[in-house]
Design a protein around this motif. Structure first.
Motif, PDB file in Angstrom:
ATOM      1  N   ALA A  90       0.831  -1.207   0.000  1.00 33.37           N
ATOM      2  CA  ALA A  90       0.000   0.000   0.000  1.00 33.37           C
ATOM      3  C   ALA A  90       0.863   1.253   0.000  1.00 33.37           C
ATOM      4  CB  ALA A  90      -0.942  -0.008   1.209  1.00 33.37           C
ATOM      5  N   LEU A  91       1.945   1.240   0.783  1.00 32.85           N
ATOM      6  CA  LEU A  91       2.839   2.403   0.840  1.00 32.85           C
ATOM      7  C   LEU A  91       3.584   2.614  -0.476  1.00 32.85           C
ATOM      8  CD1 LEU A  91       4.228   2.019   4.476  1.00 32.85           C
ATOM      9  CD2 LEU A  91       2.573   3.706   3.635  1.00 32.85           C
ATOM     10  N   VAL A  92       4.045   1.533  -1.084  1.00 32.39           N
ATOM     11  CA  VAL A  92       4.723   1.648  -2.378  1.00 32.39           C
ATOM     12  C   VAL A  92       3.744   2.149  -3.432  1.00 32.39           C
ATOM     13  CG1 VAL A  92       5.812   0.328  -4.246  1.00 32.39           C
ATOM     14  CG2 VAL A  92       6.513  -0.059  -1.880  1.00 32.39           C
ATOM     15  N   SER A  93       2.546   1.593  -3.438  1.00 28.41           N
ATOM     16  CA  SER A  93       1.521   2.041  -4.393  1.00 28.41           C
ATOM     17  C   SER A  93       1.191   3.510  -4.185  1.00 28.41           C
ATOM     18  CB  SER A  93       0.249   1.200  -4.237  1.00 28.41           C
ATOM     19  OG  SER A  93       0.484  -0.129  -4.595  1.00 28.41           O
ATOM     20  N   ALA A  94       1.071   3.922  -2.937  1.00 33.57           N
ATOM     21  CA  ALA A  94       0.769   5.325  -2.641  1.00 33.57           C
ATOM     22  C   ALA A  94       1.893   6.234  -3.117  1.00 33.57           C
ATOM     23  CB  ALA A  94       0.526   5.504  -1.142  1.00 33.57           C
ATOM     24  N   ALA A  95       3.135   5.805  -2.925  1.00 40.58           N
ATOM     25  CA  ALA A  95       4.273   6.609  -3.382  1.00 40.58           C
ATOM     26  C   ALA A  95       4.254   6.771  -4.900  1.00 40.58           C
ATOM     27  CB  ALA A  95       5.588   5.979  -2.918  1.00 40.58           C
ATOM     28  N   VAL A  96       3.979   5.690  -5.606  1.00 41.41           N
ATOM     29  CA  VAL A  96       3.912   5.745  -7.072  1.00 41.41           C
ATOM     30  C   VAL A  96       2.749   6.629  -7.514  1.00 41.41           C
ATOM     31  CG1 VAL A  96       3.489   4.364  -9.149  1.00 41.41           C
ATOM     32  CG2 VAL A  96       5.079   3.542  -7.407  1.00 41.41           C
ATOM     33  N   LEU A  97       1.606   6.485  -6.863  1.00 40.56           N
ATOM     34  CA  LEU A  97       0.448   7.317  -7.214  1.00 40.56           C
ATOM     35  C   LEU A  97       0.718   8.792  -6.929  1.00 40.56           C
ATOM     36  CD1 LEU A  97      -2.389   4.956  -6.001  1.00 40.56           C
ATOM     37  CD2 LEU A  97      -2.096   5.804  -8.339  1.00 40.56           C
ATOM     38  N   CYS A  98       1.435   9.092  -5.858  1.00 46.49           N
ATOM     39  CA  CYS A  98       1.790  10.488  -5.575  1.00 46.49           C
ATOM     40  C   CYS A  98       2.742  11.031  -6.632  1.00 46.49           C
ATOM     41  CB  CYS A  98       2.403  10.617  -4.175  1.00 46.49           C
ATOM     42  SG  CYS A  98       1.181  10.463  -2.855  1.00 46.49           S
ATOM     43  N   LEU A 137      -4.036  11.234  -6.233  1.00 40.61           N
ATOM     44  CA  LEU A 137      -3.875  11.563  -4.803  1.00 40.61           C
ATOM     45  C   LEU A 137      -4.932  10.873  -3.946  1.00 40.61           C
ATOM     46  CD1 LEU A 137      -2.903  15.341  -4.672  1.00 40.61           C
ATOM     47  CD2 LEU A 137      -1.543  13.375  -3.972  1.00 40.61           C
ATOM     48  N   LEU A 138      -6.174  10.931  -4.404  1.00 40.83           N
ATOM     49  CA  LEU A 138      -7.264  10.294  -3.659  1.00 40.83           C
ATOM     50  C   LEU A 138      -7.061   8.782  -3.599  1.00 40.83           C
ATOM     51  CD1 LEU A 138      -9.845  10.998  -2.154  1.00 40.83           C
ATOM     52  CD2 LEU A 138     -11.095  10.772  -4.311  1.00 40.83           C
ATOM     53  N   SER A 139      -6.582   8.202  -4.696  1.00 41.24           N
ATOM     54  CA  SER A 139      -6.304   6.762  -4.715  1.00 41.24           C
ATOM     55  C   SER A 139      -5.199   6.406  -3.731  1.00 41.24           C
ATOM     56  CB  SER A 139      -5.893   6.320  -6.123  1.00 41.24           C
ATOM     57  OG  SER A 139      -6.942   6.507  -7.019  1.00 41.24           O
ATOM     58  N   VAL A 141      -4.458   7.993  -0.934  1.00 43.29           N
ATOM     59  CA  VAL A 141      -5.036   8.071   0.418  1.00 43.29           C
ATOM     60  C   VAL A 141      -5.891   6.841   0.698  1.00 43.29           C
ATOM     61  CG1 VAL A 141      -6.667   9.343   1.878  1.00 43.29           C
ATOM     62  CG2 VAL A 141      -4.961  10.583   0.540  1.00 43.29           C
ATOM     63  N   PHE A 142      -6.786   6.503  -0.239  1.00 42.17           N
ATOM     64  CA  PHE A 142      -7.641   5.327  -0.047  1.00 42.17           C
ATOM     65  C   PHE A 142      -6.811   4.055   0.071  1.00 42.17           C
ATOM     66  CE2 PHE A 142     -11.603   7.325  -2.220  1.00 42.17           C
ATOM     67  CZ  PHE A 142     -11.984   7.863  -1.020  1.00 42.17           C
ATOM     68  N   GLY A 143      -5.739   3.948  -0.727  1.00 39.92           N
ATOM     69  CA  GLY A 143      -4.889   2.763  -0.674  1.00 39.92           C
ATOM     70  C   GLY A 143      -4.201   2.605   0.671  1.00 39.92           C
ATOM     71  N   ILE A 144      -3.701   3.707   1.202  1.00 39.52           N
ATOM     72  CA  ILE A 144      -3.050   3.657   2.513  1.00 39.52           C
ATOM     73  C   ILE A 144      -4.064   3.285   3.599  1.00 39.52           C
ATOM     74  CG2 ILE A 144      -1.964   5.047   4.319  1.00 39.52           C
ATOM     75  CD1 ILE A 144      -0.474   6.515   2.093  1.00 39.52           C
ATOM     76  N   LEU A 145      -5.225   3.900   3.546  1.00 38.87           N
ATOM     77  CA  LEU A 145      -6.255   3.567   4.538  1.00 38.87           C
ATOM     78  C   LEU A 145      -6.646   2.101   4.452  1.00 38.87           C
ATOM     79  CD1 LEU A 145      -8.547   6.737   4.326  1.00 38.87           C
ATOM     80  CD2 LEU A 145      -6.951   6.096   6.156  1.00 38.87           C
ATOM     81  N   LYS A 146      -6.761   1.583   3.238  1.00 41.13           N
ATOM     82  CA  LYS A 146      -7.103   0.175   3.057  1.00 41.13           C
ATOM     83  C   LYS A 146      -5.967  -0.707   3.571  1.00 41.13           C
ATOM     84  CE  LYS A 146     -10.091  -2.743   1.445  1.00 41.13           C
ATOM     85  NZ  LYS A 146     -11.399  -2.872   2.046  1.00 41.13           N
ATOM     86  N   GLY A 147      -4.711  -0.296   3.326  1.00 37.99           N
ATOM     87  CA  GLY A 147      -3.570  -1.072   3.810  1.00 37.99           C
ATOM     88  C   GLY A 147      -3.481  -1.085   5.332  1.00 37.99           C
ATOM     89  N   LEU A 148      -3.839   0.010   5.975  1.00 39.33           N
ATOM     90  CA  LEU A 148      -3.806   0.073   7.437  1.00 39.33           C
ATOM     91  C   LEU A 148      -4.901  -0.748   8.084  1.00 39.33           C
ATOM     92  CD1 LEU A 148      -3.023   3.859   7.951  1.00 39.33           C
ATOM     93  CD2 LEU A 148      -1.502   1.918   8.395  1.00 39.33           C
TER      94      LEU A 148
END
Length: 151
Positions: A90-98, A137-139, A141-148
Protein backbone atom coordinates in the motif's frame (compact mmCIF):
# COMPACT_ATOMS: atom_id res chain seq x y z
CA UNK A 1 -18.23 9.70 6.14
CA UNK A 2 -16.22 11.99 3.84
CA UNK A 3 -14.85 8.96 1.97
CA UNK A 4 -18.38 7.69 1.42
CA UNK A 5 -19.41 11.10 0.04
CA UNK A 6 -16.44 11.08 -2.36
CA UNK A 7 -17.39 7.56 -3.38
CA UNK A 8 -20.95 8.60 -4.18
CA UNK A 9 -19.75 11.57 -6.23
CA UNK A 10 -17.22 9.44 -8.09
CA UNK A 11 -19.79 6.72 -8.80
CA UNK A 12 -22.19 9.30 -10.22
CA UNK A 13 -19.44 10.86 -12.32
CA UNK A 14 -18.29 7.45 -13.58
CA UNK A 15 -21.86 6.54 -14.53
CA UNK A 16 -22.27 9.87 -16.36
CA UNK A 17 -18.99 9.40 -18.23
CA UNK A 18 -19.95 5.86 -19.19
CA UNK A 19 -23.34 7.03 -20.42
CA UNK A 20 -21.67 9.79 -22.46
CA UNK A 21 -19.22 7.28 -23.91
CA UNK A 22 -22.09 5.00 -24.94
CA UNK A 23 -24.01 7.93 -26.43
CA UNK A 24 -21.03 9.13 -28.49
CA UNK A 25 -20.37 5.62 -29.77
CA UNK A 26 -24.03 4.96 -30.54
CA UNK A 27 -24.53 8.27 -32.34
CA UNK A 28 -21.31 7.77 -34.30
CA UNK A 29 -22.23 4.22 -35.37
CA UNK A 30 -25.77 5.19 -36.39
CA UNK A 31 -24.50 8.28 -38.17
CA UNK A 32 -21.74 6.37 -39.92
CA UNK A 33 -23.65 3.29 -41.08
CA UNK A 34 -27.26 4.48 -41.33
CA UNK A 35 -26.98 8.13 -42.33
CA UNK A 36 -23.51 7.99 -43.94
CA UNK A 37 -22.55 10.95 -41.73
CA UNK A 38 -20.26 10.00 -38.80
CA UNK A 39 -20.14 12.15 -35.70
CA UNK A 40 -17.39 14.71 -36.13
CA UNK A 41 -14.75 14.39 -33.41
CA UNK A 42 -16.15 11.10 -32.07
CA UNK A 43 -12.72 9.48 -31.82
CA UNK A 44 -11.34 12.41 -29.83
CA UNK A 45 -14.40 12.54 -27.56
CA UNK A 46 -14.02 8.81 -26.92
CA UNK A 47 -10.35 9.25 -26.01
CA UNK A 48 -11.05 12.08 -23.57
CA UNK A 49 -14.10 10.41 -21.99
CA UNK A 50 -12.33 7.08 -21.60
CA UNK A 51 -9.29 8.72 -19.98
CA UNK A 52 -11.54 10.62 -17.59
CA UNK A 53 -13.47 7.41 -16.78
CA UNK A 54 -10.27 5.55 -15.90
CA UNK A 55 -9.15 8.32 -13.56
CA UNK A 56 -12.58 8.62 -11.92
CA UNK A 57 -12.72 4.85 -11.36
CA UNK A 58 -9.20 4.57 -9.92
CA UNK A 59 -10.06 5.93 -6.43
CA UNK A 60 -13.13 3.67 -6.31
CA UNK A 61 -10.99 0.61 -6.99
CA UNK A 62 -8.45 1.74 -4.38
CA UNK A 63 -11.14 2.38 -1.76
CA UNK A 64 -12.46 -1.16 -2.10
CA UNK A 65 -9.05 -2.81 -2.43
CA UNK A 66 -10.14 -4.27 -5.76
CA UNK A 67 -6.80 -4.00 -7.56
CA UNK A 68 -5.44 -7.19 -9.07
CA UNK A 69 -3.28 -9.02 -6.55
CA UNK A 70 -1.16 -12.12 -6.90
CA UNK A 71 -0.90 -13.96 -3.62
CA UNK A 72 1.15 -17.06 -4.39
CA UNK A 73 2.67 -17.27 -0.92
CA UNK A 74 -0.07 -15.64 1.14
CA UNK A 75 -1.47 -18.89 2.47
CA UNK A 76 2.00 -20.13 3.49
CA UNK A 77 2.98 -17.00 5.43
CA UNK A 78 1.82 -16.05 8.92
CA UNK A 79 -1.01 -13.55 9.19
CA UNK A 80 1.25 -10.86 10.69
CA UNK A 81 3.67 -11.14 7.75
CA UNK A 82 0.76 -10.89 5.30
CA UNK A 83 -0.42 -7.73 7.05
CA UNK A 84 3.05 -6.17 6.89
CA UNK A 85 3.42 -7.09 3.21
CA UNK A 86 0.01 -5.60 2.51
CA UNK A 87 0.96 -2.38 4.27
CA UNK A 88 4.28 -2.25 2.40
CA UNK A 89 2.48 -2.75 -0.90
CA UNK A 90 0.00 0.00 0.00
CA UNK A 91 2.84 2.40 0.84
CA UNK A 92 4.72 1.65 -2.38
CA UNK A 93 1.52 2.04 -4.39
CA UNK A 94 0.77 5.32 -2.64
CA UNK A 95 4.27 6.61 -3.38
CA UNK A 96 3.91 5.74 -7.07
CA UNK A 97 0.45 7.32 -7.21
CA UNK A 98 1.79 10.49 -5.57
CA UNK A 99 4.55 10.62 -8.19
CA UNK A 100 1.88 10.25 -10.92
CA UNK A 101 -0.12 13.05 -9.30
CA UNK A 102 2.97 15.29 -9.19
CA UNK A 103 3.72 14.55 -12.85
CA UNK A 104 0.13 15.19 -13.89
CA UNK A 105 0.00 18.43 -11.90
CA UNK A 106 3.19 19.59 -13.65
CA UNK A 107 1.65 18.63 -16.99
CA UNK A 108 -1.50 20.56 -16.09
CA UNK A 109 0.50 23.70 -15.33
CA UNK A 110 2.36 23.37 -18.62
CA UNK A 111 -0.92 22.87 -20.49
CA UNK A 112 -2.43 25.93 -18.83
CA UNK A 113 0.63 28.01 -19.69
CA UNK A 114 0.70 26.76 -23.30
CA UNK A 115 -3.08 26.82 -23.74
CA UNK A 116 -3.01 23.17 -24.88
CA UNK A 117 -6.18 21.97 -26.56
CA UNK A 118 -7.26 18.81 -28.33
CA UNK A 119 -6.66 18.73 -32.09
CA UNK A 120 -10.15 18.24 -33.56
CA UNK A 121 -12.50 19.79 -31.05
CA UNK A 122 -10.26 22.29 -29.29
CA UNK A 123 -11.12 20.98 -25.82
CA UNK A 124 -8.74 22.32 -23.12
CA UNK A 125 -6.53 19.49 -21.87
CA UNK A 126 -5.50 20.93 -18.48
CA UNK A 127 -8.73 19.88 -16.70
CA UNK A 128 -8.07 16.27 -17.66
CA UNK A 129 -4.57 16.42 -16.19
CA UNK A 130 -6.03 18.04 -13.05
CA UNK A 131 -8.61 15.24 -12.81
CA UNK A 132 -5.84 12.66 -13.13
CA UNK A 133 -3.71 14.33 -10.47
CA UNK A 134 -6.62 14.56 -8.03
CA UNK A 135 -7.65 10.96 -8.73
CA UNK A 136 -4.12 9.69 -8.12
CA UNK A 137 -3.88 11.56 -4.80
CA UNK A 138 -7.26 10.29 -3.66
CA UNK A 139 -6.30 6.76 -4.71
CA UNK A 140 -3.09 7.01 -2.69
CA UNK A 141 -5.04 8.07 0.42
CA UNK A 142 -7.64 5.33 -0.05
CA UNK A 143 -4.89 2.76 -0.67
CA UNK A 144 -3.05 3.66 2.51
CA UNK A 145 -6.26 3.57 4.54
CA UNK A 146 -7.10 0.18 3.06
CA UNK A 147 -3.57 -1.07 3.81
CA UNK A 148 -3.81 0.07 7.44
CA UNK A 149 -7.18 -1.62 7.95
CA UNK A 150 -6.29 -4.85 6.17
CA UNK A 151 -7.78 -8.04 7.58
Amino acid sequence: MIAKRFETILLGLAATLLLALMAVTGIDVIGRYVLNAPLSGAFEMTELLLGALVFVALPLVSRHGAHVEVDLLASALPRAVNRMLGLAAALVSAAVLCWFAWTLASLMLTQIHDGARSVSLGVPLAPFAALGAAACLLSAVFGILKGLHRD
